[in-house]
Motif scaffolding. Structure first.
Motif, PDB file in Angstrom:
ATOM      1  N   GLY A 126       9.037  -5.644 -12.850  1.00  0.00           N
ATOM      2  CA  GLY A 126       8.161  -6.802 -12.992  1.00  0.00           C
ATOM      3  C   GLY A 126       8.729  -8.039 -12.360  1.00  0.00           C
ATOM      4  O   GLY A 126       8.043  -8.727 -11.619  1.00  0.00           O
ATOM      5  N   SER A 127      10.025  -8.298 -12.560  1.00  0.00           N
ATOM      6  CA  SER A 127      10.584  -9.535 -12.017  1.00  0.00           C
ATOM      7  C   SER A 127      10.530  -9.523 -10.498  1.00  0.00           C
ATOM      8  O   SER A 127      10.303 -10.543  -9.864  1.00  0.00           O
ATOM      9  N   VAL A 128      10.702  -8.330  -9.910  1.00  0.00           N
ATOM     10  CA  VAL A 128      10.650  -8.214  -8.459  1.00  0.00           C
ATOM     11  C   VAL A 128       9.267  -8.597  -7.963  1.00  0.00           C
ATOM     12  O   VAL A 128       9.086  -9.408  -7.065  1.00  0.00           O
ATOM     13  N   ARG A 129       8.245  -7.996  -8.629  1.00  0.00           N
ATOM     14  CA  ARG A 129       6.863  -8.172  -8.191  1.00  0.00           C
ATOM     15  C   ARG A 129       6.474  -9.650  -8.155  1.00  0.00           C
ATOM     16  O   ARG A 129       5.817 -10.119  -7.243  1.00  0.00           O
ATOM     17  N   ASN A 130       6.904 -10.404  -9.191  1.00  0.00           N
ATOM     18  CA  ASN A 130       6.476 -11.796  -9.286  1.00  0.00           C
ATOM     19  C   ASN A 130       7.070 -12.670  -8.196  1.00  0.00           C
ATOM     20  O   ASN A 130       6.465 -13.625  -7.751  1.00  0.00           O
ATOM     21  N   ALA A 131       8.297 -12.307  -7.770  1.00  0.00           N
ATOM     22  CA  ALA A 131       9.034 -13.232  -6.904  1.00  0.00           C
ATOM     23  C   ALA A 131       8.567 -13.215  -5.449  1.00  0.00           C
ATOM     24  O   ALA A 131       8.713 -14.195  -4.741  1.00  0.00           O
ATOM     25  N   SER A 132       7.967 -12.116  -4.968  1.00  0.00           N
ATOM     26  CA  SER A 132       7.826 -11.921  -3.539  1.00  0.00           C
ATOM     27  C   SER A 132       6.637 -12.640  -2.916  1.00  0.00           C
ATOM     28  O   SER A 132       5.531 -12.586  -3.424  1.00  0.00           O
ATOM     29  N   LYS A 133       6.892 -13.304  -1.757  1.00  0.00           N
ATOM     30  CA  LYS A 133       5.790 -13.908  -1.000  1.00  0.00           C
ATOM     31  C   LYS A 133       5.460 -13.054   0.221  1.00  0.00           C
ATOM     32  O   LYS A 133       4.667 -13.430   1.066  1.00  0.00           O
ATOM     33  N   PHE A 134       6.103 -11.900   0.318  1.00  0.00           N
ATOM     34  CA  PHE A 134       5.883 -11.007   1.464  1.00  0.00           C
ATOM     35  C   PHE A 134       4.861  -9.922   1.102  1.00  0.00           C
ATOM     36  O   PHE A 134       4.571  -9.711  -0.065  1.00  0.00           O
ATOM     37  N   ASP A 135       4.338  -9.238   2.142  1.00  0.00           N
ATOM     38  CA  ASP A 135       3.408  -8.129   1.877  1.00  0.00           C
ATOM     39  C   ASP A 135       4.087  -7.061   1.037  1.00  0.00           C
ATOM     40  O   ASP A 135       3.478  -6.438   0.181  1.00  0.00           O
ATOM     41  N   TYR A 136       5.355  -6.803   1.346  1.00  0.00           N
ATOM     42  CA  TYR A 136       6.121  -5.784   0.622  1.00  0.00           C
ATOM     43  C   TYR A 136       7.491  -6.351   0.256  1.00  0.00           C
ATOM     44  O   TYR A 136       8.033  -7.199   0.966  1.00  0.00           O
ATOM     45  N   ASP A 137       8.038  -5.827  -0.846  1.00  0.00           N
ATOM     46  CA  ASP A 137       9.419  -6.185  -1.187  1.00  0.00           C
ATOM     47  C   ASP A 137      10.379  -5.458  -0.250  1.00  0.00           C
ATOM     48  O   ASP A 137      11.417  -5.983   0.117  1.00  0.00           O
ATOM     49  N   LEU A 138       9.986  -4.235   0.096  1.00  0.00           N
ATOM     50  CA  LEU A 138      10.870  -3.419   0.933  1.00  0.00           C
ATOM     51  C   LEU A 138      10.052  -2.582   1.905  1.00  0.00           C
ATOM     52  O   LEU A 138       9.095  -1.914   1.495  1.00  0.00           O
TER      53      LEU A 138
END
Ligand code: FAD
Length: 515
Positions: free
Chosen positions: A23-35
Motif C-alpha cells: 500500500g505505501s508503495v502504491r500511494n507514493a508513485s507519480k509514474f505509470d509503474y513503480d517498476l
C-alpha cells in the motif's frame, strides 16, 4: 506490533515485509509503474513477482528474437527454454542410455544391443515440458498481477520506456525504477558460413534433424555438456578447443573432466580454431580449421556444427545511451546494490558484468533487489561461494576457490589440499570406470583449517555439493568435515574421509570402495 513479533518468530519474514509496506508503495508513485522489468527470464521474473508481493505496480517486457536457424520460444528466458531445463533433460536421457546397459549387468533381462534413442521423440517430450512451464509461467504472472507484454523494451530517457504492441503501435510508459534483466545469447564466430550453417544451444534442444556427427566448437561448460549428451545419445561429437577446457574452473578438475570425456570416446581438437564452414554437394558441412600450436590447417566433414564459444549480453536494443547507463563490452556495470550508473536503474542476472551467469544467482539477486526497493530490506546479494555443476556423465561440481585461486590469494605455503580417488559401490557390477572419480578440499593450512573450496567429480555431483555449499558458507573446517559421520555407502561420504594431503605425496587411491 504483537502480530509483527509473532510473524517474525514464526519465520514469516515475507509476511512481515508485506504488512509493513503493502500500500505505501502504491500511494507514493507519480509514474505509470513503480517498476518496469526489461526481460522475462530467471532474474526479471523473480524480481517482478517479488515486487508485486509488496504492492508495487509492475510491468515486465520480454521478447525473444528468433535464432538465425529460425528457433523461437516463449516466456521464461534462457534457463527454461534453451538452457538449464532442456539441458538437464537431455543429460538425463543420455544417462538413461548408460543405465540400460548397466541394468543388464545387474540382472535385468533387457536386450541392450537394440537400445537406440529416438531423437525426434526426445525433442518432442522436452519441448512439451518446456511449453507446460511457459504456460504455468503465464498463469503465475496473471495471478500475481504482473503485467506482461511480449515486446522489446528500450529507453527513451532514464524514466521512460518505449515498446511496440503486437499491432505495431508505439507505446511509452514511465517507471520509478527500471530493472534490466535481458540476459544474453550465444555468439557466432566471424567466419564464412558460421551463421548460415551452424547452430547453437538455442537450437539444439528443438532441432528436428538428428544431429549426427557433430562438431562442438568451444569447451566451456555449455560445449562440454552438449558434446556429452550427444555422445550418450549415440552421436559422434568432436570438441574444438581454442585454448583450455572450462576456463575459470579448477585446472586439475577440468583436465580430469576432459580425460573422462576422451575415455568415453569424445574427440578433442586441441588448440584449434575454425576458419570456415561450407556445405558439400552431399549436404554435409565441411569445416576448415587451424591448429594454432602447429600452425597447420585441416578440415573435416560433419552433419552438424554447434557454436558454443560464449555468450554476449543483449544490450543492443535497450538504447542505454538515452538513459545514461554505463556498460563494459556488452554488459551492464553495477555496484554492490545492483544499481547501474543511474541510481534508479538496476540490473540483475547474466547481463551484469563480472558476476556468475547462473539461474539461482539471477533469481536471488532479483528477489533481494525487489525487497530492498519495495519492502525496506537492506539485504544484499552475496556473490561469493556460489556452487555450480557441469552436467557431464560423471558430473563436476564445486563451490568456493579453485586450487589456483587459493594459491594466488593465500600463497602455496598457506593452503593444504586434501584429495582422494574413490570407487562408487554401484560402479563395480557393471564394471564402470572410476578412473576419474576424484574429489578434493582446498583449505587453509593452519588452525582448524577453514575450507576454501570443495571439488568433486562423480555421480550426481550437484546433489552432493549443494549441502556442502551451505556448510562452506557457514565456515566449514577440515576438523568439522572429518568429524562428520558419513552416510554409507554414498559417494558424498568421501568428503568426510579426506585425510591425504597433496603435500604428503601419499597415493590417494583407495584399495576398495570402503577402505
Ligand atoms: P535470461 O534468462 O536470458 O532472460 C532474459 C530475457 O530477456 C530473454 O527472454 C530475452 O529474450 C529477453 N530480452 C532481451 N532483450 C530484451 C529487451 N530489450 N526487451 C524485452 N526483453 C528482452 N544456469 C544454471 O544455474 N544451471 C545450469 O545448469 C545452466 N545451464 C545452462 C545451459 C545452457 C545451454 C545455457 C545457455 C545456460 C545455462 N545456464 C545455467 C545459465 C542460465 O540459463 C542463465 O544464467 C539464466 O537464464 C540468466 O537469467 P537472466 O534472467 O539473466 O536472463
Amino acid at each position: 506490533m504483537m502480530l509483527l513479533k509473532s510473524l517474525r518468530s514464526s519465520g514469516s519474514f515475507r509476511s512481515v515485509l508485506l504488512l509493513r509496506f503493502a500500500g505505501s508503495v502504491r500511494n507514493a508513485s507519480k509514474f505509470d509503474y513503480d517498476l518496469v522489468v526489461l526481460g522475462g527470464g530467471s532474474g526479471g521474473l523473480a524480481c517482478a513477482k517479488e515486487a508485486v508481493e509488496y504492492g508495487a505496480r509492475v510491468l515486465c517486457l520480454d521478447y525473444v528474437k528468433p535464432t538465425p536457424a529460425g528457433t523461437k520460444w516463449g516466456v521464461g528466458g534462457t534457463c527454461v527454454n534453451v538452457g538449464c531445463i532442456p539441458k538437464k533433460l537431455m543429460h538425463q536421457a543420455s544417462l538413461l542410455g548408460e543405465a540400460v546397459h548397466e541394468a543388464v549387468a545387474y540382472g535385468w533381462n533387457v536386450n541392450d544391443r537394440d537400445i537406440k534413442p529416438d531423437w525426434k521423440k526426445l525433442v518432442k517430450v522436452v519441448q512439451n515440458h518446456i511449453k507446460s512451464v511457459n504456460w504455468v509461467t503465464r498463469v503465475d504472472l496473471r495471478d500475481k498481477k504482473v503485467e506482461y507484454v511480449n515486446s522489446i523494451g528500450s529507453f527513451v530517457n532514464p524514466h521512460t520506456i518505449k515498446y511496440k504492441t503486437k499491432q505495431g503501435e508505439l507505446k511509452q510508459l514511465t517507471a520509478q525504477y527500471v530493472v534490466i534483466a535481458v540476459g544474453g545469447r550465444p555468439r557466432y564466430p566471424p567466419i564464412k558460413g558460421a551463421i548460415e550453417l551452424g547452430i547453437t544451444s538455442d537450437d539444439i534442444f528443438s532441432y528436428e534433424k538428428e544431429p549426427g556427427r557433430t562438431l562442438v566448437v568451444g569447451a566451456g561448460y555449455v560445449g562440454l555438456e552438449c558434446a556429452c549428451f550427444l555422445k550418450g545419445l549415440g552421436y559422434d561429437p568432436t570438441v574444438m578447443v581454442r585454448s583450455i577446457v572450462l576456463r575459470g574452473f579448477d585446472r586439475q578438475m577440468s583436465e580430469f573432466l576432459a580425460a573422462m570425456m576422451t575415455e568415453r570416446g569424445i574427440h578433442f581438437l586441441n588448440t584449434t580454431i575454425p576458419m570456415g564452414v561450407e556445405r558439400t554437394p552431399e549436404g554435409k558441412l565441411l569445416v576448415q580449421y587451424r591448429n594454432t600450436t602447429t600452425q597447420t590447417d585441416g578440415s573435416d566433414v560433419f552433419d552438424t556444427v554447434l557454436w558454443a564459444i560464449g555468450r554476449k549480453g543483449l544490450i543492443e536494443d535497450l538504447n542505454l545511451g538515452a538513459a545514461g547507463v554505463q556498460t563494459y563490452n556488452d554488459k551492464v556495470i553495477v555496484d554492490h546494490t545492483e544499481a547501474t550508473s543511474v541510481p534508479h536503474i538496476f540490473a540483475v542476472g547474466d547481463i551484469i558484468y563480472g558476476r556468475p551467469e547462473l539461474t539461482p544467482v539471477a533469481i536471488l539477486s532479483g528477489r533481494l533487489l525487489a525487497r530492498r526497493l519495495f519492502a525496506g530490506s537492506t539485504q544484499l546479494m552475496d556473490y561469493t561461494d556460489v556452487a555450480t555443476t557441469v552436467f557431464t556423465p560423471l558430473e563436476y561440481s564445486c563451490v568456493g576457490m579453485s586450487e589456483e585461486m587459493a594459491i594466488e590469494r593465500l600463497g602455496a605455503d598457506n593452503i593444504e589440499v586434501f584429495h582422494g580417488y574413490y570407487k562408487p559401490t554401484e560402479f563395480f557390477i557393471p564394471q564402470k570406470s572410476f578412473r576419474h572419480c576424484y574429489l578434493k578440499a582446498v583449505a587453509e593450512v593452519s588452525g582448524d583449517q577453514k575450507i576454501l573450496g570443495l571439488h568433486y567429480i562423480g555421480p550426481v555431483a550437484g546433489e552432493v555439493i549443494q549441502g556442502f555449499a551451505a556448510a562452506l558458507k557457514s565456515g566449514l573446517t577440515v576438523k568439522t568435515l572429518l568429524n562428520t559421520v558419513g552416510i554409507h555407502p554414498t559417494t558424498a561420504e568421501e568428503f568426510t574421509r579426506l585425510s591425504i594431503t597433496k603435500r604428503s605425496g601419499v597415493d590417494p587411491t583407495p584399495a576398495s570402495c570402503c577402505s
